[in-house]
Scaffold this active site. Structure first.
Site, PDB file in Angstrom:
ATOM      1  N   TYR A  68     -16.179  16.854 -15.746  1.00  0.00           N
ATOM      2  CA  TYR A  68     -16.703  15.722 -15.311  1.00  0.00           C
ATOM      3  C   TYR A  68     -17.805  15.382 -14.404  1.00  0.00           C
ATOM      4  O   TYR A  68     -17.646  15.773 -13.210  1.00  0.00           O
ATOM      5  CB  TYR A  68     -15.379  14.742 -15.327  1.00  0.00           C
ATOM      6  CG  TYR A  68     -15.682  13.201 -14.977  1.00  0.00           C
ATOM      7  CD1 TYR A  68     -16.087  12.482 -16.401  1.00  0.00           C
ATOM      8  CD2 TYR A  68     -15.699  12.589 -13.938  1.00  0.00           C
ATOM      9  CE1 TYR A  68     -16.426  10.939 -16.078  1.00  0.00           C
ATOM     10  CE2 TYR A  68     -15.966  11.429 -13.648  1.00  0.00           C
ATOM     11  CZ  TYR A  68     -16.604  10.620 -14.908  1.00  0.00           C
ATOM     12  OH  TYR A  68     -16.733   9.289 -14.836  1.00  0.00           O
ATOM     13  N   ASP A  88      -7.732  19.046 -14.640  1.00  0.00           N
ATOM     14  CA  ASP A  88      -7.755  17.886 -14.916  1.00  0.00           C
ATOM     15  C   ASP A  88      -7.608  17.673 -16.508  1.00  0.00           C
ATOM     16  O   ASP A  88      -8.143  18.283 -17.311  1.00  0.00           O
ATOM     17  CB  ASP A  88      -9.537  17.551 -14.768  1.00  0.00           C
ATOM     18  CG  ASP A  88      -9.912  15.961 -15.071  1.00  0.00           C
ATOM     19  OD1 ASP A  88      -9.047  15.400 -15.884  1.00  0.00           O
ATOM     20  OD2 ASP A  88     -10.551  15.437 -14.720  1.00  0.00           O
ATOM     21  N   LYS A 129      -8.419   6.663 -19.501  1.00  0.00           N
ATOM     22  CA  LYS A 129      -8.809   7.268 -20.725  1.00  0.00           C
ATOM     23  C   LYS A 129      -7.407   7.303 -21.770  1.00  0.00           C
ATOM     24  O   LYS A 129      -6.988   6.380 -22.033  1.00  0.00           O
ATOM     25  CB  LYS A 129      -9.160   8.628 -20.651  1.00  0.00           C
ATOM     26  CG  LYS A 129     -10.385   8.802 -19.554  1.00  0.00           C
ATOM     27  CD  LYS A 129     -11.732   8.162 -19.828  1.00  0.00           C
ATOM     28  CE  LYS A 129     -12.622   7.793 -18.673  1.00  0.00           C
ATOM     29  NZ  LYS A 129     -12.810   8.964 -17.876  1.00  0.00           N
ATOM     30  N   ARG A 145       0.831  -1.104  -0.150  1.00  0.00           N
ATOM     31  CA  ARG A 145       0.026  -0.118   0.027  1.00  0.00           C
ATOM     32  C   ARG A 145       0.790   1.483  -0.016  1.00  0.00           C
ATOM     33  O   ARG A 145       0.450   2.367  -0.648  1.00  0.00           O
ATOM     34  CB  ARG A 145      -0.741   0.144   1.189  1.00  0.00           C
ATOM     35  CG  ARG A 145      -1.847   1.327   1.444  1.00  0.00           C
ATOM     36  CD  ARG A 145      -3.081   1.278   2.094  1.00  0.00           C
ATOM     37  NE  ARG A 145      -2.812   0.252   3.305  1.00  0.00           N
ATOM     38  CZ  ARG A 145      -2.071   0.738   4.385  1.00  0.00           C
ATOM     39  NH1 ARG A 145      -1.442   1.449   4.498  1.00  0.00           N
ATOM     40  NH2 ARG A 145      -2.141  -0.500   5.192  1.00  0.00           N
TER      41      ARG A 145
END
Ligand SMILES: *Cc1c(COP(=O)(O)O)cnc(C)c1O
Length: 396
Positions: free
Chosen positions: A117, A189, A214, A64
Site C-alpha cells: 500500500y 498486512d 476496507k 484513551r
C-alpha cells in the site's frame, strides 16, 4: 456484579472454540448483562466513575486507555486472526504507525515488499526514515530475493498478500520461516484477504495489521485499523503505544466495525465469486493486456494462494492494451463500478492507481504502471458487474 449478572458471560469466552462464522458474530459480543440487550451497548463516554480513589469498575478509567466497545472489537478481531491480543486504531495507518514505532528503534532496518500500500511506504519512507529507520524494498514473492536482501541491521519484514494493486502472492509460511531464522519480526498486512480467507499468524507471522476501513468494516462508512498478535512482548509494546499516543478508534467507529464483521464471511464468499466471474469474463478481451487475479490458474501465485487462502478475494486488477489513455477512459466509463479510492465495501469501486491511491509512490520502486486499473468487486449481482466491465471495455 450482582448474583444475577454473574451467570452471564460478558467475555465471549463461551465462543472461543467455535467456528469462524460463529466467532465473527459472538466473540467479545456477549449480551449486555444489565438489560439482556442482544447487542452490547456503544459506550460513548470519555471517562468512568471510580468507587473510591483508584477504585476502577472492571478496570475502566479513561477512554484513551480502554473502552468496552473498543475492547469488544479488539477481542473479536483477535479471535478471528487467531491471536491473543488485538488493538484497534482510528485508521489502518495509525495502527501501522503504532506497530512500527513500538517495535523499531533508530538504526534498525525494515525490509518491505515492493508492492505494498502506497501509504505504508510513505509512512516509513517520509516519516520514520528521518528518525533513523532504514528502509528498502524487495520482491517478497521470491524467497531467495528476500533472503539475499536481509542486512545485519534488518529487524522486520513487512509483506502484503495479495498485494496492492498488482495482486502478487507471497508464500507467508516460507517468508515467516526465513524471518524467524534470521531473528526478524514478520508483519503481514492482511487487509486484502481479511481473516475470513487467510490467517497469517497460523502461518508464522508475528503480527497482522488491517485497514478495517476496507473489508472488516465492509460498508464504506467507517475508518479503522487493527493490529493483532499472539506474542506477549509485541502486545505489551503496541499496547503501550496505543495508550501513550492515543490513535484509538472511537466507540461509534468500533461499533460500526463490529457490525460489519458479523457478515464478513458471507461477504468474502460473494466478493470472491463475483471477482472470479469478472476476472474470467475479461481474460482474452482484445482491450485487455492482462488480468491480475490469483484465482486464475495461470496467475504465477495461484498455487500458493490456493494453499494459504480459502478464497481468492474481491480484488482484480487489469492491464489495458491501450495504455494510460485507455485506463483513464475505462475508469471514467463504468456505471456500477464507481470511481473512488478505497476498497472492500459492498459496492463495487474502480480506481486508477497511478493517479489515485498510488500517486504518492510515483518515482519509487513501488510506482504502478500507468495502464493498470484496480477493481474492488462488490456484492451486487454478478451479471450486472460483468456487463458493466465488458461494456466499458467495448466503449474504449
Ligand atoms: C487502505 C489500506 C491501508 C491504510 O488504511 P487506512 O485505514 O486508510 O489508514 C493499509 N493497507 C492496505 C492494504 C490498505 O488497502
Amino acid at each position: 456484579m450482582t448474583a444475577d449478572q454473574s451467570d452471564t458471560d460478558h467475555s465471549g469466552d463461551a465462543f472461543r472454540d467455535g467456528g469462524f462464522a460463529t466467532r465473527a458474530i459472538h466473540a467479545g459480543q456477549a449480551f449486555d448483562p444489565t438489560t439482556g440487550a442482544v447487542i452490547p451497548p456503544v459506550y460513548q463516554t470519555s471517562t468512568f466513575v471510580q468507587t473510591h480513589v483508584g477504585g476502577l469498575r472492571g478496570g475502566y478509567e479513561y477512554g484513551r486507555g480502554t473502552n468496552p466497545t473498543r475492547d469488544a472489537l479488539q477481542e473479536l478481531v483477535a479471535s478471528l486472526e487467531g491471536g491473543r491480543h488485538g488493538f484497534s486504531f482510528a485508521t489502518g495507518l495509525a495502527g501501522e504507525d503504532a506497530l512500527l514505532r513500538a517495535l523499531l528503534a533508530p538504526g534498525d532496518h525494515l525490509l518491505m515488499g515492493n508492492d505494498v500500500y502506497g501509504g505504508t511506504h510513505r509512512l516509513v519512507g517520509r516519516l520514520l526514515t528521518p528518525w533513523g529507520i532504514g528502509l528498502s524494498t524487495v520482491e517478497m514473492s521470491d524467497p531467495d530475493a528476500v533472503r539475499a536482501a536481509i542486512r545485519p541491521e534488518t529487524r522486520m519484514l513487512w509483506l502484503e498478500t495479495p498485494s496492492n494493486p498488482m495482486m502478487k502472492i507471497t508464500d507467508i509460511a516460507a517468508v515467516a520461516e526465513i524471518g524467524r531464522e534470521a531473528g526478524l519480526l514478520v508483519v503481514v498486512d492482511n487487509t486484502f484477504a481479511s481473516p475470513a480467507l487467510q490467517q497469517p499468524l497460523a502461518l508464522g507471522a508475528h503480527a497482522v495489521v488491517h485497514s478495517a476501513t476496507k473489508y472488516l468494516g465492509g460498508h464504506s462508512d467507517v475508518l479503522g485499523g487493527l493490529v493483532v498478535t499472539d506474542d506477549d512482548e509485541v502486545a505489551e509494546k503496541v499496547g503501550f503505544l496505543q495508550f501513550a499516543v492515543g490513535g484509538v478508534s472511537a466507540p461509534w467507529e468500533a461499533f460500526l466495525t463490529i457490525r460489519g464483521i458479523k457478515t464478513l464471511q458471507l461477504r468474502m464468499q460473494r466478493h470472491s465469486s463475483n471477482a472470479a466471474a469478472v476476472a474470467e469474463a475479461l481474460v482474452g478481451h482484445p482491450a485487455v493486456e492482462r488480468v491480475y487475479y490469483p484465482g486464475l490458474p495461470d496467475h504465477p501465485g495461484h498455487d500458493v494462494a490456493a494453499r494459504q487462502m480459502s478464497g481468492f478475494g474481491g480484488m482484480v486488477s487489469l492491464g489495458l492494451a491501450g495504455g494510460a489513455a485507455a485506463a483513464r477512459a475505462f475508469a471514467e466509463s463504468t456505471r456500477v463500478f464507481q470511481l473512488a479510492e478505497s476498497l472492500g465495501g459492498v459496492e463495487s469501486l474502480v480506481n486508477y492507481p497511478a493517479e489515485m491511491t498510488h500517486a504518492s509512490v510515483r518515482g519509487t520502486e513501488l510506482e504502478v504502471p500507468d495502464n493498470i486499473i484496480r477493481l474492488s468487486v462488490g456484492i451486487e449481482e454478478e451479471a450486472d458487474l460483468v456487463a458493466d466491465a465488458l461494456g466499458a471495455l467495448d466503449r474504449l
